[in-house]
Design a protein around this motif. Structure first.
Motif, PDB file in Angstrom:
ATOM      1  N   VAL A 100      30.456  43.099  42.499  1.00  0.00           N
ATOM      2  CA  VAL A 100      31.059  44.283  43.136  1.00  0.00           C
ATOM      3  C   VAL A 100      29.919  45.262  43.387  1.00  0.00           C
ATOM      4  O   VAL A 100      29.209  45.625  42.449  1.00  0.00           O
ATOM      5  N   ASP A 101      29.726  45.654  44.631  1.00  0.00           N
ATOM      6  CA  ASP A 101      28.572  46.479  44.992  1.00  0.00           C
ATOM      7  C   ASP A 101      29.063  47.819  45.548  1.00  0.00           C
ATOM      8  O   ASP A 101      29.513  47.882  46.693  1.00  0.00           O
ATOM      9  N   PRO A 102      29.006  48.907  44.747  1.00  0.00           N
ATOM     10  CA  PRO A 102      29.533  50.204  45.205  1.00  0.00           C
ATOM     11  C   PRO A 102      28.680  50.830  46.305  1.00  0.00           C
ATOM     12  O   PRO A 102      29.153  51.646  47.066  1.00  0.00           O
ATOM     13  N   ILE A 103      27.422  50.398  46.403  1.00  0.00           N
ATOM     14  CA  ILE A 103      26.561  50.971  47.447  1.00  0.00           C
ATOM     15  C   ILE A 103      26.801  50.242  48.766  1.00  0.00           C
ATOM     16  O   ILE A 103      27.136  50.836  49.788  1.00  0.00           O
ATOM     17  N   GLY A 104      26.670  48.924  48.741  1.00  0.00           N
ATOM     18  CA  GLY A 104      26.935  48.150  49.962  1.00  0.00           C
ATOM     19  C   GLY A 104      28.411  48.050  50.260  1.00  0.00           C
ATOM     20  O   GLY A 104      28.834  47.587  51.305  1.00  0.00           O
ATOM     21  N   MET A 105      29.256  48.489  49.248  1.00  0.00           N
ATOM     22  CA  MET A 105      30.733  48.460  49.372  1.00  0.00           C
ATOM     23  C   MET A 105      31.222  47.054  49.725  1.00  0.00           C
ATOM     24  O   MET A 105      31.876  46.824  50.744  1.00  0.00           O
ATOM     25  N   THR A 106      30.835  46.100  48.873  1.00  0.00           N
ATOM     26  CA  THR A 106      31.310  44.710  49.039  1.00  0.00           C
ATOM     27  C   THR A 106      31.735  44.173  47.674  1.00  0.00           C
ATOM     28  O   THR A 106      31.304  44.657  46.630  1.00  0.00           O
ATOM     29  N   LEU A 107      32.629  43.185  47.743  1.00  0.00           N
ATOM     30  CA  LEU A 107      33.075  42.477  46.545  1.00  0.00           C
ATOM     31  C   LEU A 107      33.043  40.988  46.875  1.00  0.00           C
ATOM     32  O   LEU A 107      33.541  40.591  47.928  1.00  0.00           O
ATOM     33  N   GLU A 108      32.421  40.189  46.012  1.00  0.00           N
ATOM     34  CA  GLU A 108      32.402  38.734  46.241  1.00  0.00           C
ATOM     35  C   GLU A 108      33.192  38.055  45.127  1.00  0.00           C
ATOM     36  O   GLU A 108      32.998  38.373  43.952  1.00  0.00           O
ATOM     37  N   ALA A 121      38.711  45.717  39.949  1.00  0.00           N
ATOM     38  CA  ALA A 121      37.239  45.673  39.879  1.00  0.00           C
ATOM     39  C   ALA A 121      36.639  46.693  40.843  1.00  0.00           C
ATOM     40  O   ALA A 121      35.656  47.363  40.536  1.00  0.00           O
ATOM     41  N   ALA A 122      37.279  46.853  41.996  1.00  0.00           N
ATOM     42  CA  ALA A 122      36.791  47.854  42.967  1.00  0.00           C
ATOM     43  C   ALA A 122      36.998  49.261  42.397  1.00  0.00           C
ATOM     44  O   ALA A 122      36.092  50.116  42.454  1.00  0.00           O
ATOM     45  N   GLU A 123      38.170  49.470  41.789  1.00  0.00           N
ATOM     46  CA  GLU A 123      38.481  50.797  41.223  1.00  0.00           C
ATOM     47  C   GLU A 123      37.497  51.154  40.110  1.00  0.00           C
ATOM     48  O   GLU A 123      37.058  52.293  39.994  1.00  0.00           O
ATOM     49  N   ALA A 124      37.078  50.141  39.358  1.00  0.00           N
ATOM     50  CA  ALA A 124      36.179  50.389  38.213  1.00  0.00           C
ATOM     51  C   ALA A 124      34.832  50.956  38.674  1.00  0.00           C
ATOM     52  O   ALA A 124      34.125  51.611  37.918  1.00  0.00           O
ATOM     53  N   VAL A 125      34.479  50.716  39.935  1.00  0.00           N
ATOM     54  CA  VAL A 125      33.210  51.275  40.445  1.00  0.00           C
ATOM     55  C   VAL A 125      33.490  52.380  41.473  1.00  0.00           C
ATOM     56  O   VAL A 125      32.641  52.719  42.296  1.00  0.00           O
ATOM     57  N   GLY A 126      34.751  52.909  41.432  1.00  0.00           N
ATOM     58  CA  GLY A 126      35.076  54.056  42.294  1.00  0.00           C
ATOM     59  C   GLY A 126      35.259  53.701  43.751  1.00  0.00           C
ATOM     60  O   GLY A 126      35.132  54.549  44.635  1.00  0.00           O
ATOM     61  N   ARG A 127      35.589  52.440  43.997  1.00  0.00           N
ATOM     62  CA  ARG A 127      35.813  52.025  45.384  1.00  0.00           C
ATOM     63  C   ARG A 127      37.228  51.485  45.550  1.00  0.00           C
ATOM     64  O   ARG A 127      37.957  51.315  44.536  1.00  0.00           O
ATOM     65  N   ARG A 181      27.824  36.235  53.476  1.00  0.00           N
ATOM     66  CA  ARG A 181      26.825  37.277  53.712  1.00  0.00           C
ATOM     67  C   ARG A 181      27.445  38.648  53.434  1.00  0.00           C
ATOM     68  O   ARG A 181      28.588  38.888  53.799  1.00  0.00           O
ATOM     69  N   HIS A 182      26.674  39.546  52.817  1.00  0.00           N
ATOM     70  CA  HIS A 182      27.167  40.901  52.505  1.00  0.00           C
ATOM     71  C   HIS A 182      26.720  41.864  53.589  1.00  0.00           C
ATOM     72  O   HIS A 182      26.058  42.864  53.311  1.00  0.00           O
ATOM     73  N   LEU A 183      27.053  41.550  54.810  1.00  0.00           N
ATOM     74  CA  LEU A 183      26.571  42.355  55.948  1.00  0.00           C
ATOM     75  C   LEU A 183      27.730  43.040  56.650  1.00  0.00           C
ATOM     76  O   LEU A 183      28.768  42.435  56.847  1.00  0.00           O
ATOM     77  N   ARG A 184      27.552  44.298  57.013  1.00  0.00           N
ATOM     78  CA  ARG A 184      28.566  44.962  57.826  1.00  0.00           C
ATOM     79  C   ARG A 184      28.498  44.455  59.264  1.00  0.00           C
ATOM     80  O   ARG A 184      29.497  44.416  59.975  1.00  0.00           O
ATOM     81  N   LYS A 185      27.304  44.150  59.721  1.00  0.00           N
ATOM     82  CA  LYS A 185      27.146  43.732  61.121  1.00  0.00           C
ATOM     83  C   LYS A 185      26.378  42.415  61.170  1.00  0.00           C
ATOM     84  O   LYS A 185      25.314  42.300  60.580  1.00  0.00           O
ATOM     85  N   ASP A 186      26.989  41.450  61.868  1.00  0.00           N
ATOM     86  CA  ASP A 186      26.332  40.135  61.969  1.00  0.00           C
ATOM     87  C   ASP A 186      26.872  39.463  63.223  1.00  0.00           C
ATOM     88  O   ASP A 186      27.977  38.951  63.218  1.00  0.00           O
TER      89      ASP A 186
END
Ligand code: FAD
Ligand code: MLT
Ligand code: ZN
Length: 463
Positions: A100-108, A121-127, A181-186
């Motif tokens: 769970v990545d609160p900066i990149g705002m992704t969850l795998e 899990a998202a809530e636990a990191v404030g997302r 991939r953890h990409l917003r744009k691809d």
């Protein structure tokens, strides 16, 4: 078949293959108990490699596979037929939360992770992972992706499709394709993941996914109001959107009959006076002033007569209680009676006309039926469920869908086709669209081993 079973046991170990009828029972019938199946076996792979091994073996033996997540689907897509020749592939053991990545705002996560665990899990990191539906305690990440699930927050955050950044899938030939991939744009090449989102396990098996997270609103306001009719609810939607903009994350229409069912079956009391219709709204924001804006919108609605009565939740508990009135409708309906469920969407402004026309058609052709209507008004998606006694469900289904199609609507807004709506889809979708769908199916699954008979009829699929 025994040869296949012994090779599956070799590949997955004894824990990974169920063949005893009682062990397989829960995997064999759908949530609505409409489609009792008879699996040859239930396999429960522990990882992607094991999924690939199962698919390769089934391809070799020409044995059909039915992918299954939480088995909460409402279209019968996750259960086998009664032939005893299909294998259920349950993703339940593949439930790891990978990151769970609160900066990149992704969850795998792996496909078998339950949606609620991913939300937490998202809530636990404030997302926020905004996919939210009453079945979130059992529905899985793979299942919501395979059905492109909707739920109550589509109005603001879109369907599941809008939240998928990357997928890992196993194709019907047993090969693994990793696009995690953890990409917003691809934009590099075909966006092939779209082929597996919403295709209900008929083109491949989702084994893992990267999902997009959102900022979590710091304030949430939940309101229940009573309105005289669907037109007033629609007018209130416009008024609320003018006042609250895109802070509205849910705008649910609930009939008085739906509320009665929940009060009767779950003993939950509606806190405002009895009404023919209600609207449940949730708004969220980070910037201050949300509560005041909601109070203003509610005041306007009450003063103008758009709404009769209303209550703003004063605590998280009260908000949860208001949501229970909405979330328990499906179970209450199932406890009450057999029903012909409709998961339809029509252009939002036509909702009152749709309800009028459908009610008139039913009163004429199926007197004695009761309508349990509720749903996601903000998306134009209604659950127009008809409680029946000895009425012909096919006739009722066809009649309601005739009205939907006359309004330029869709016969499945979020639940998918499964096996429940195959005939309706084939009679409603244009031949060029069906032909293209069959070409895609044949290209990816020429042996038709991947969930045959779901979405497309067996006749329409590769033999
Ligand atoms: P399953 O039921 O196990 O499978 C659903 C379909 O996806 C099947 O065709 C199956 O073959 C396929 N599948 C499952 N996992 C995979 C995978 N890993 N790879 C490929 N294919 C796979 N749905 C909504 O959209 N909105 C709602 O508001 C909503 N509310 C509900 C409320 C209740 C009380 C219930 C019981 C259901 C509700 N649903 C709703 C329906 C259901 O929860 C969704 O369709 C959900 O996405 C199914 O997830 P699942 O893991 O249970 O999938
Ligand atoms: C819901 O919105 O509650 C679901 O889609 C379930 C249903 O249609 O019964
Ligand atoms: Zn729904």
């Amino acid at each position: 078949m025994t040869d296949l079973l012994s090779r599956l046991k070799q590949a997955l170990g004894p824990k990974g293959v169920l063949t005893d009828a009682s062990d397989m029972e829960a995997y064999a019938i759908d949530w609505r108990k409409l489609f009792p199946g008879k699996p040859l076996a239930v396999v429960r792979p522990a990882n992607t490699q094991e999924v690939a091994a199962v698919v390769s073996l089934c391809k070799h033996y020409g044995t059909a596979l039915v992918p299954q997540g939480g088995n909460t689907g409402l279209a019968g897509g996750a259960v086998p037929d009664g032939s005893g020749r299909e294998i259920v592939l349950s993703l339940s053991r593949m439930n790891a939360l990978r990151s769970v990545d609160p900066i990149g705002m992704t969850l795998e996560a792996e496909a078998g992770l339950v949606l609620k665990a991913a939300q937490d899990a998202a809530e636990a990191v404030g997302r926020l992972l905004p996919i939210s539906l009453a079945a979130e305690g059992s529905a899985t990440i793979g299942g919501v992706i395979a059905t492109n699930a909707g739920g109550v927050n589509v109005l603001r955050y879109g369907m599941t499709r809008a939240l998928v950044l990357g997928l890992e899938v196993v194709l019907p030939d047993g090969s693994i394709v990793n696009g995690l991939r953890h990409l917003r744009k691809d934009n590099a090449g075909y966006d092939w993941k779209q082929v597996f989102i919403g295709t209900e396990g008929t083109l491949g098996i989702v084994t893992a996914a990267v999902l997009r997270l959102l900022p979590r609103p710091t304030q949430t306001v939940t309101v229940l109001v009573s309105v005289a009719d669907p037109q007033k609810a629609l007018d209130f939607l416009v008024c609320a959107q003018n006042e609250l903009g895109d802070s509205i994350s849910a705008f649910e229409l609930i009939s008085g009959y739906s509320i009665k069912l929940v009060e009767q079956h779950f003993g939950i009391k509606c806190p405002i006076e009895a009404s023919a219709w209600y609207v449940l709204i949730e708004a969220g924001a980070t910037l201050s002033g949300l509560r005041e804006a909601v109070e203003k919108a509610l005041e306007q609605a009450l003063e103008s007569g758009l709404a009769h009565d209303g209550v703003i939740a004063e605590s998280g508990k009260q908000a949860a209680d208001l949501w229970l009135l909405r979330e328990r409708i499906t179970e209450s309906e199932a406890k009450q009676s057999k029903s012909v469920k409709h998961d339809v969407s029509v252009p939002i402004p036509t909702i009152p006309d749709f309800l009028q026309a459908a009610e008139e058609a039913l009163a004429k052709a199926a007197p004695g039926t009761i309508i349990n209507c509720f749903g996601h008004l903000g998306d134009g998606n209604l659950h127009y469920n008809v409680l029946i006694k000895d009425h012909d469900p096919v006739l009722i289904n066809h009649m309601v869908h005739d009205v939907v199609m006359a309004m330029g609507g869709s016969i499945s807004a979020e639940h998918g086709i499964g096996q429940y709506r195959v005939a309706e889809l084939e009679s409603r979708r244009s031949e060029p669209e069906l032909h293209l769908s069959r070409q895609i199916k044949t290209a990816l699954d020429p042996l038709n081993i991947m969930n045959p008979g779901k979405v497309l009829s067996r006749q329409g699929s590769p033999s």
